[in-house]
Write a protein that holds these residues in place. Structure first.
Motif, PDB file in Angstrom:
ATOM      1  N   ASP A  12       0.722  -1.413  -0.057  1.00 27.23           N
ATOM      2  CA  ASP A  12      -0.037   0.021  -0.020  1.00 27.23           C
ATOM      3  C   ASP A  12       0.816   1.119   0.080  1.00 27.23           C
ATOM      4  OD1 ASP A  12      -2.498  -1.250  -0.102  1.00 27.23           O
ATOM      5  OD2 ASP A  12      -2.979  -1.153   2.283  1.00 27.23           O
ATOM      6  N   ASP A  13       1.976   1.355   0.897  1.00 32.33           N
ATOM      7  CA  ASP A  13       2.817   2.294   1.118  1.00 32.33           C
ATOM      8  C   ASP A  13       3.498   2.616  -0.402  1.00 32.33           C
ATOM      9  OD1 ASP A  13       1.989   2.492   3.585  1.00 32.33           O
ATOM     10  OD2 ASP A  13       3.560   1.841   4.358  1.00 32.33           O
ATOM     11  N   ALA A  14       4.155   1.550  -1.174  1.00 31.42           N
ATOM     12  CA  ALA A  14       4.924   1.694  -2.219  1.00 31.42           C
ATOM     13  C   ALA A  14       3.717   2.068  -3.176  1.00 31.42           C
ATOM     14  CB  ALA A  14       5.357   0.408  -2.573  1.00 31.42           C
ATOM     15  N   PHE A  15       2.726   1.840  -3.177  1.00 34.66           N
ATOM     16  CA  PHE A  15       1.624   2.112  -4.420  1.00 34.66           C
ATOM     17  C   PHE A  15       1.319   3.555  -4.212  1.00 34.66           C
ATOM     18  CE2 PHE A  15      -2.373   2.089  -6.323  1.00 34.66           C
ATOM     19  CZ  PHE A  15      -2.216   1.652  -7.494  1.00 34.66           C
ATOM     20  N   ALA A  16       1.140   3.936  -2.888  1.00 35.37           N
ATOM     21  CA  ALA A  16       0.850   5.326  -2.655  1.00 35.37           C
ATOM     22  C   ALA A  16       1.845   6.256  -3.044  1.00 35.37           C
ATOM     23  CB  ALA A  16       0.645   5.626  -1.236  1.00 35.37           C
ATOM     24  N   ALA A  17       3.134   5.794  -2.830  1.00 32.46           N
ATOM     25  CA  ALA A  17       4.290   6.731  -2.976  1.00 32.46           C
ATOM     26  C   ALA A  17       4.654   6.865  -4.616  1.00 32.46           C
ATOM     27  CB  ALA A  17       5.530   5.806  -2.856  1.00 32.46           C
ATOM     28  N   LEU A  18       4.010   5.670  -5.369  1.00 32.33           N
ATOM     29  CA  LEU A  18       4.098   5.887  -6.883  1.00 32.33           C
ATOM     30  C   LEU A  18       3.132   7.014  -7.474  1.00 32.33           C
ATOM     31  CD1 LEU A  18       4.654   2.286  -8.457  1.00 32.33           C
ATOM     32  CD2 LEU A  18       6.229   4.462  -8.787  1.00 32.33           C
ATOM     33  N   GLU A  82       8.240  -5.794  -9.193  1.00 32.43           N
ATOM     34  CA  GLU A  82       9.362  -6.692  -9.356  1.00 32.43           C
ATOM     35  C   GLU A  82      10.652  -6.469  -8.284  1.00 32.43           C
ATOM     36  OE1 GLU A  82       9.596  -7.951 -14.071  1.00 32.43           O
ATOM     37  OE2 GLU A  82      10.827  -6.643 -13.151  1.00 32.43           O
ATOM     38  N   ARG A  83      10.722  -5.175  -8.206  1.00 39.29           N
ATOM     39  CA  ARG A  83      11.755  -5.000  -6.861  1.00 39.29           C
ATOM     40  C   ARG A  83      11.520  -5.202  -5.607  1.00 39.29           C
ATOM     41  NH1 ARG A  83      15.034   0.878  -7.781  1.00 39.29           N
ATOM     42  NH2 ARG A  83      15.628   0.784  -9.941  1.00 39.29           N
ATOM     43  N   ILE A  84      10.308  -5.120  -5.315  1.00 35.38           N
ATOM     44  CA  ILE A  84       9.933  -5.383  -3.870  1.00 35.38           C
ATOM     45  C   ILE A  84       9.967  -6.740  -3.833  1.00 35.38           C
ATOM     46  CG2 ILE A  84       7.990  -5.526  -2.464  1.00 35.38           C
ATOM     47  CD1 ILE A  84       6.758  -3.012  -3.922  1.00 35.38           C
ATOM     48  N   HIS A  85       9.741  -7.606  -5.042  1.00 37.90           N
ATOM     49  CA  HIS A  85       9.717  -9.057  -4.556  1.00 37.90           C
ATOM     50  C   HIS A  85      11.099  -9.563  -4.699  1.00 37.90           C
ATOM     51  CE1 HIS A  85       5.520  -9.857  -3.870  1.00 37.90           C
ATOM     52  NE2 HIS A  85       4.996  -8.989  -5.068  1.00 37.90           N
ATOM     53  N   SER A  86      12.000  -9.112  -5.744  1.00 37.54           N
ATOM     54  CA  SER A  86      13.159  -9.626  -5.753  1.00 37.54           C
ATOM     55  C   SER A  86      14.323  -9.313  -4.739  1.00 37.54           C
ATOM     56  CB  SER A  86      13.723  -9.263  -6.966  1.00 37.54           C
ATOM     57  OG  SER A  86      14.171  -7.811  -7.084  1.00 37.54           O
ATOM     58  N   GLU A  87      14.041  -8.200  -4.003  1.00 36.12           N
ATOM     59  CA  GLU A  87      15.187  -7.764  -2.825  1.00 36.12           C
ATOM     60  C   GLU A  87      14.625  -8.297  -1.608  1.00 36.12           C
ATOM     61  OE1 GLU A  87      15.871  -3.523  -3.630  1.00 36.12           O
ATOM     62  OE2 GLU A  87      15.907  -3.901  -6.029  1.00 36.12           O
ATOM     63  N   PRO A  88      15.345  -8.805  -0.971  1.00 30.06           N
ATOM     64  CA  PRO A  88      15.033  -9.307   0.349  1.00 30.06           C
ATOM     65  C   PRO A  88      14.732  -8.106   1.268  1.00 30.06           C
ATOM     66  CG  PRO A  88      17.370 -10.159  -0.296  1.00 30.06           C
ATOM     67  CD  PRO A  88      17.013  -9.319  -1.306  1.00 30.06           C
ATOM     68  N   LYS A  89      15.610  -7.001   1.185  1.00 30.69           N
ATOM     69  CA  LYS A  89      14.956  -5.980   1.932  1.00 30.69           C
ATOM     70  C   LYS A  89      15.206  -4.583   0.963  1.00 30.69           C
ATOM     71  CE  LYS A  89      15.492  -3.917   6.550  1.00 30.69           C
ATOM     72  NZ  LYS A  89      14.657  -3.016   6.292  1.00 30.69           N
ATOM     73  N   TRP A  90      13.763  -4.500   0.516  1.00 29.14           N
ATOM     74  CA  TRP A  90      13.635  -3.448  -0.375  1.00 29.14           C
ATOM     75  C   TRP A  90      13.898  -1.774   0.351  1.00 29.14           C
ATOM     76  CZ3 TRP A  90       8.682  -0.105  -1.111  1.00 29.14           C
ATOM     77  CH2 TRP A  90       8.856   0.579  -2.282  1.00 29.14           C
ATOM     78  N   ASP A  91      14.688  -1.195  -0.605  1.00 30.14           N
ATOM     79  CA  ASP A  91      15.146   0.090  -0.310  1.00 30.14           C
ATOM     80  C   ASP A  91      14.107   1.195  -0.595  1.00 30.14           C
ATOM     81  OD1 ASP A  91      15.409   0.483  -2.855  1.00 30.14           O
ATOM     82  OD2 ASP A  91      17.350   1.054  -2.967  1.00 30.14           O
ATOM     83  N   GLY A  92      13.096   0.947  -0.812  1.00 30.93           N
ATOM     84  CA  GLY A  92      11.765   1.975  -1.010  1.00 30.93           C
ATOM     85  C   GLY A  92      12.222   2.858  -2.256  1.00 30.93           C
ATOM     86  N   THR A  93      13.313   2.486  -2.947  1.00 29.31           N
ATOM     87  CA  THR A  93      13.359   3.441  -4.446  1.00 29.31           C
ATOM     88  C   THR A  93      12.591   2.432  -5.593  1.00 29.31           C
ATOM     89  OG1 THR A  93      15.221   2.005  -4.985  1.00 29.31           O
ATOM     90  CG2 THR A  93      15.545   4.196  -3.704  1.00 29.31           C
ATOM     91  N   PHE A  94      12.424   3.334  -6.685  1.00 29.54           N
ATOM     92  CA  PHE A  94      11.614   2.911  -7.816  1.00 29.54           C
ATOM     93  C   PHE A  94      12.578   2.971  -9.011  1.00 29.54           C
ATOM     94  CE2 PHE A  94       8.168   4.295  -4.894  1.00 29.54           C
ATOM     95  CZ  PHE A  94       7.699   3.309  -4.724  1.00 29.54           C
ATOM     96  N   ALA A  95      12.267   2.145 -10.278  1.00 26.72           N
ATOM     97  CA  ALA A  95      12.801   2.387 -11.450  1.00 26.72           C
ATOM     98  C   ALA A  95      12.419   3.914 -11.945  1.00 26.72           C
ATOM     99  CB  ALA A  95      12.476   1.368 -12.338  1.00 26.72           C
ATOM    100  N   PRO A  96      13.363   4.336 -12.834  1.00 25.84           N
ATOM    101  CA  PRO A  96      13.006   5.589 -13.431  1.00 25.84           C
ATOM    102  C   PRO A  96      11.600   5.822 -14.104  1.00 25.84           C
ATOM    103  CG  PRO A  96      15.104   5.086 -14.400  1.00 25.84           C
ATOM    104  CD  PRO A  96      14.588   3.811 -13.270  1.00 25.84           C
ATOM    105  N   GLN A  97      10.948   6.685 -14.240  1.00 21.73           N
ATOM    106  CA  GLN A  97       9.350   6.676 -14.758  1.00 21.73           C
ATOM    107  C   GLN A  97       9.752   6.352 -16.052  1.00 21.73           C
ATOM    108  OE1 GLN A  97       6.818  10.186 -14.986  1.00 21.73           O
ATOM    109  NE2 GLN A  97       7.136  10.191 -12.875  1.00 21.73           N
ATOM    110  N   PRO A  98       8.733   5.463 -16.861  1.00 21.36           N
ATOM    111  CA  PRO A  98       8.730   5.231 -18.262  1.00 21.36           C
ATOM    112  C   PRO A  98       8.594   6.341 -19.228  1.00 21.36           C
ATOM    113  CG  PRO A  98       7.245   3.619 -16.978  1.00 21.36           C
ATOM    114  CD  PRO A  98       7.683   4.788 -16.154  1.00 21.36           C
ATOM    115  N   LYS A  99       9.249   6.633 -20.313  1.00 25.25           N
ATOM    116  CA  LYS A  99       8.970   7.749 -21.156  1.00 25.25           C
ATOM    117  C   LYS A  99       8.125   7.445 -22.232  1.00 25.25           C
ATOM    118  CE  LYS A  99      13.457   9.994 -20.166  1.00 25.25           C
ATOM    119  NZ  LYS A  99      14.379   9.013 -19.701  1.00 25.25           N
TER     120      LYS A  99
END
Lengths: 155, 155
Positions: A12-18, A82-99
């Protein structure tokens, strides 16, 4: 639940941040809900969205932008998961926005002065480019009033 | 600016004559975006959106969202269709394809110039460019088709 499974609060937090920090998305009045790895978008009607006051009908620019926002958010959400699931401890960052490389919109019917809903289908998500199809509807899911397809640069 | 410079441009040059922009105030969503009519001539229109923090698509860079440029290009193409020598009483977008060349520069107004290069009894065909100062260095280009309505047409 295993230690590695992200909690629904994390999601929920990740989705809200996005989705909640982009001024133009708030300007247009678009909100999102996560449905697993899919995104469901809502354009809440206000008179400011009108493009033809005589009919009246929603502005084609506003509804086109609604689809573009839905496509981009669907892509960013899949990438975030993908980031959230692949990293044991997700650092809260996202990939750059698609252009957006290109976006091609079909206007099927005039948009009525009421709420609209949209859903994107990611046809392909490669290393550099994603192909996305997106549709919006009002009263009936099977009668979209606007549809689009676009190409997006991911890196 | 010489004519030669525009030899290969997709739309011909048009002198700015600073219209009052009242045409845009009749369209609620265009007014909300701060859109202004800069200039118009037979088959052509120039519109602009001043930079506005509400229209930011990426809070880290301050770049205007592509959706606002979609609305600008749609409105600009529609205005060029209304300026066509066929003199339609109203028009509606059939399709709009946008190619994005580069992101808009933060703090700068975005202009769009559209040319309705062909109008038949029922359809207007339009090309447009979105840019800051130099039309040969576009932010985006668009290609669109509009349905033409005439007074007395059956719906």
């Amino acid at each position: 639940m295993s230690m590695d499974t992200p909690t629904s609060q994390t999601l929920d937090d990740a989705f809200a941040a996005l989705t909640e920090k982009i001024p133009y998305i708030s300007f247009l009045g678009v909100t999102f809900q996560r449905r697993g790895d899919e995104v469901s978008a809502l354009l809440t009607y206000t008179p400011d969205l009108i493009g033809n006051p005589i009919l009246p009908a929603l502005h084609g620019g506003a509804t086109g932008a609604f689809l573009e926002i839905t496509a981009i958010t669907s892509l960013t959400w899949v990438a975030a998961l993908e980031r959230i699931h692949s990293e044991p401890k997700w650092d809260g960052t996202f990939a750059p926005q698609p252009k957006t490389v290109d976006f091609s919109i079909d206007y099927l019917r005039s948009g009525k002065p009421q709420d609209a809903y949209a859903r994107a289908i990611i046809l392909r998500r490669g290393r550099r480019v994603a192909n996305v199809r997106v549709e919006a509807w009002q009263d009936e899911r099977s009668k979209p009033f606007i549809a689009a397809h676009g190409h997006f640069l991911l890196s | 600016m010489t004519d030669n410079k525009f030899k290969n441009s997709i739309v011909p040059p048009l002198q700015e004559n600073n219209e009052d922009g009242s045409l845009m105030s009749a369209i609620p969503h265009s007014r909300e975006l701060g859109m202004r009519l800069v200039s118009r001539a037979d088959d052509e229109a120039v519109l602009m959106i001043p930079y506005d923090p509400r229209l930011i698509g990426n809070p880290e860079t301050g770049i205007m969202h592509g959706g606002a440029i979609t609305a600008l290009l749609d409105t600009c193409c529609g205005t060029a269709v209304m300026m066509s020598r066929k003199k339609p009483s109203s028009t509606a977008t059939l399709d709009l394809r946008i190619n994005y060349m580069k992101p808009a520069t933060p703090e700068k107004s975005v202009y769009a110039h559209a040319h309705c290069y062909r109008a038949t009894r029922s359809v207007g065909f339009v090309r447009a460019i979105a840019y800051h100062e130099d039309r040969d260095d576009p932010i985006a280009t668009a290609s669109a088709a509009f349905i033409l309505n005439f007074k007395g047409d059956s719906a």
